[in-house]
Write a protein that holds these residues in place. Structure first.
Motif, PDB file in Angstrom:
ATOM      1  N   GLU A 186       5.432  -8.282   2.998  1.00  0.00           N
ATOM      2  CA  GLU A 186       4.929  -8.669   1.676  1.00  0.00           C
ATOM      3  C   GLU A 186       3.905  -7.673   1.139  1.00  0.00           C
ATOM      4  OE1 GLU A 186       3.431 -12.615   1.177  1.00  0.00           O
ATOM      5  OE2 GLU A 186       5.409 -13.515   1.420  1.00  0.00           O
ATOM      6  N   HIS A 187       3.125  -7.090   2.014  1.00  0.00           N
ATOM      7  CA  HIS A 187       2.105  -6.142   1.581  1.00  0.00           C
ATOM      8  C   HIS A 187       2.645  -4.722   1.446  1.00  0.00           C
ATOM      9  CE1 HIS A 187      -0.566  -9.410   3.108  1.00  0.00           C
ATOM     10  NE2 HIS A 187      -1.121  -9.148   1.939  1.00  0.00           N
ATOM     11  N   GLY A 188       3.909  -4.523   1.813  1.00  0.00           N
ATOM     12  CA  GLY A 188       4.520  -3.206   1.709  1.00  0.00           C
ATOM     13  C   GLY A 188       4.085  -2.246   2.801  1.00  0.00           C
ATOM     14  N   ASN A 189       3.472  -2.778   3.863  1.00  0.00           N
ATOM     15  CA  ASN A 189       3.037  -1.935   4.978  1.00  0.00           C
ATOM     16  C   ASN A 189       4.196  -1.515   5.871  1.00  0.00           C
ATOM     17  OD1 ASN A 189       0.403  -2.292   4.088  1.00  0.00           O
ATOM     18  ND2 ASN A 189       0.061  -4.039   5.426  1.00  0.00           N
ATOM     19  N   VAL A 190       5.233  -2.359   5.927  1.00  0.00           N
ATOM     20  CA  VAL A 190       6.418  -2.122   6.747  1.00  0.00           C
ATOM     21  C   VAL A 190       7.629  -2.426   5.871  1.00  0.00           C
ATOM     22  CG1 VAL A 190       7.699  -2.879   8.798  1.00  0.00           C
ATOM     23  CG2 VAL A 190       5.202  -2.792   8.861  1.00  0.00           C
ATOM     24  N   ARG A 191       8.620  -1.576   5.927  1.00  0.00           N
ATOM     25  CA  ARG A 191       9.849  -1.837   5.158  1.00  0.00           C
ATOM     26  C   ARG A 191      10.640  -2.954   5.820  1.00  0.00           C
ATOM     27  NH1 ARG A 191      12.533   3.583   2.710  1.00  0.00           N
ATOM     28  NH2 ARG A 191      10.685   4.297   1.626  1.00  0.00           N
TER      29      ARG A 191
END
Length: 85
Positions: free
Chosen positions: A47-52
């Motif tokens: 959700e935070h875009g830290n991991v695809r």
């Protein structure tokens, strides 16, 4: 002043979309992590875009929320249903 929430002019990213879908359904990150059989922190990272997010997980979520892959991925803002087999 631009009132778009993303500031990109191209709709939401998939990370923003999966967060909005979860919140619209009043679900917790823990609940959705359970749907994907992953840890809550991993889902939070999606959700935070830290991991695809892996494509198979995105498909699972599209099916779960009954929305198209175009919609959940942020390619389209048209909320169409997940295709029936």
């Amino acid at each position: 002043q631009n009132s778009e929430s993303t500031g990109t002019g191209m709709g939401m990213t998939y990370a923003e979309r999966i967060r909005c879908l979860r919140e619209d359904h009043d679900l917790t990150q823990k609940r959705i992590a359970g749907v994907l059989y992953i840890h809550r922190q991993t889902y939070a990272d999606y959700e935070h875009g830290n991991v695809r997010i892996p494509i198979d997980s995105l498909i699972t979520l599209a099916r779960f929320y009954n929305v198209s892959m175009d919609y959940i991925s942020g390619v389209s803002d048209i909320k169409s249903e997940f295709p029936k087999a």
